[in-house]
Design a protein around this motif. Structure first.
Motif, short mmCIF file in Angstrom:
data_model
loop_
_atom_site.label_atom_id
_atom_site.label_comp_id
_atom_site.label_asym_id
_atom_site.label_seq_id
_atom_site.Cartn_x
_atom_site.Cartn_y
_atom_site.Cartn_z
N GLU A 150 82.48 63.08 -7.41
CA GLU A 150 82.71 63.99 -6.29
C GLU A 150 82.18 63.39 -4.99
O GLU A 150 82.85 63.43 -3.95
CB GLU A 150 82.04 65.33 -6.54
CG GLU A 150 82.25 66.33 -5.40
CD GLU A 150 81.43 67.59 -5.57
OE1 GLU A 150 81.57 68.50 -4.72
OE2 GLU A 150 80.65 67.68 -6.54
N LEU A 151 81.00 62.81 -5.04
CA LEU A 151 80.42 62.18 -3.87
C LEU A 151 81.23 60.98 -3.43
O LEU A 151 81.53 60.80 -2.25
CB LEU A 151 78.98 61.77 -4.15
CG LEU A 151 78.27 60.97 -3.05
CD1 LEU A 151 78.25 61.74 -1.75
CD2 LEU A 151 76.87 60.57 -3.49
N GLU A 152 81.61 60.14 -4.39
CA GLU A 152 82.37 58.94 -4.04
C GLU A 152 83.72 59.31 -3.43
O GLU A 152 84.15 58.68 -2.44
CB GLU A 152 82.58 58.06 -5.27
CG GLU A 152 83.28 56.76 -4.94
CD GLU A 152 83.05 55.69 -6.00
OE1 GLU A 152 84.03 55.05 -6.39
OE2 GLU A 152 81.89 55.49 -6.41
N ALA A 153 84.39 60.32 -3.96
CA ALA A 153 85.66 60.76 -3.40
C ALA A 153 85.48 61.27 -1.97
O ALA A 153 86.30 61.00 -1.09
CB ALA A 153 86.29 61.84 -4.28
N ALA A 154 84.39 62.01 -1.73
CA ALA A 154 84.12 62.53 -0.39
C ALA A 154 83.88 61.39 0.59
O ALA A 154 84.35 61.43 1.74
CB ALA A 154 82.93 63.47 -0.42
#
Length: 210
Positions: free
Chosen positions: A17-21
């Motif tokens: 989720e963090l990497e996608a953001a």
């Protein structure tokens, strides 16, 4: 006491989720300001996180932008139609690809010519494969498999390079013109180039092109 910040508020995000953001923020920054003005700091601010979070994943903005381009491409797949005929599927698929990917290619080309190509240390073909993907035929094989099952083509007799050709030509035109292909160009790729070549390999008659 209240404080204000230029970027969005920080959120607790981890893992994918963090990497996608982060990659979404990099893409948005790339679209808004361009490769030359994009910085690790500006992406971190837009994502609402610290710059160290970026550097733990990507050593510099070149690798971050390449990853953002890959992420955007993978998270926005082009729909594969099922019209009932190979010709119909190809016309629809290539038209949809041109419309969906024109903006992507414009952003990618602008980044490449603004320093991305020189800064990565990769060859032009390696950058192309990172941006476009190194399995360009994998998804569209469903179109050809259905045509094979209907008896329209014999996949065992058609080289992979021939199957990839219409999609490679669309990518070439998108990179050169940075706009969706005209319907006449799509029909020419399918009816004048691809289908005659395919049926030359499998020995079958070409379908009507009305």
């Amino acid at each position: 006491m209240t404080t204000s910040a230029a970027g969005p508020s920080r959120q607790r995000r981890r893992g994918p989720e963090l990497e996608a953001a982060l990659l979404d923020a990099a893409w948005d920054e790339l679209v808004e300001v361009g490769f030359a003005k994009l910085t690790m700091e500006s992406v971190a601010s837009r994502a609402g996180t610290g710059i160290a979070v970026l550097y733990r994943r990507w050593p510099n903005k070149d690798q971050l932008v390449l990853a953002a381009l890959e992420h955007h491409r993978n998270s926005h797949p082009v729909d594969l139609p099922d019209t009932g005929t190979l010709r119909g599927d190809l016309l629809a698929a290539l038209t949809g690809m041109g419309e969906a990917r024109a903006a992507f290619f414009a952003v990618a080309a602008a980044a490449a010519f603004s320093g991305l190509l020189a800064g990565t240390g990769l060859t032009p073909s390696q950058v192309r494969d990172r941006i476009i993907g190194d399995q360009r035929l994998s998804r569209v094989r469903a179109i050809y498999r259905r045509a094979h099952d209907r008896g329209e083509i014999d996949l065992e007799r058609i080289p992979s390079a021939v199957l990839a050709m219409p999609f490679d030509l669309v990518r070439h035109d998108l990179l050169m013109d940075l706009e969706p292909l005209k319907p006449a160009r799509i029909r020419s790729i399918v009816d004048e180039l691809f289908l005659p070549l395919v049926h030359g390999h499998d020995g079958g008659p070409g379908p009507a092109t009305s």
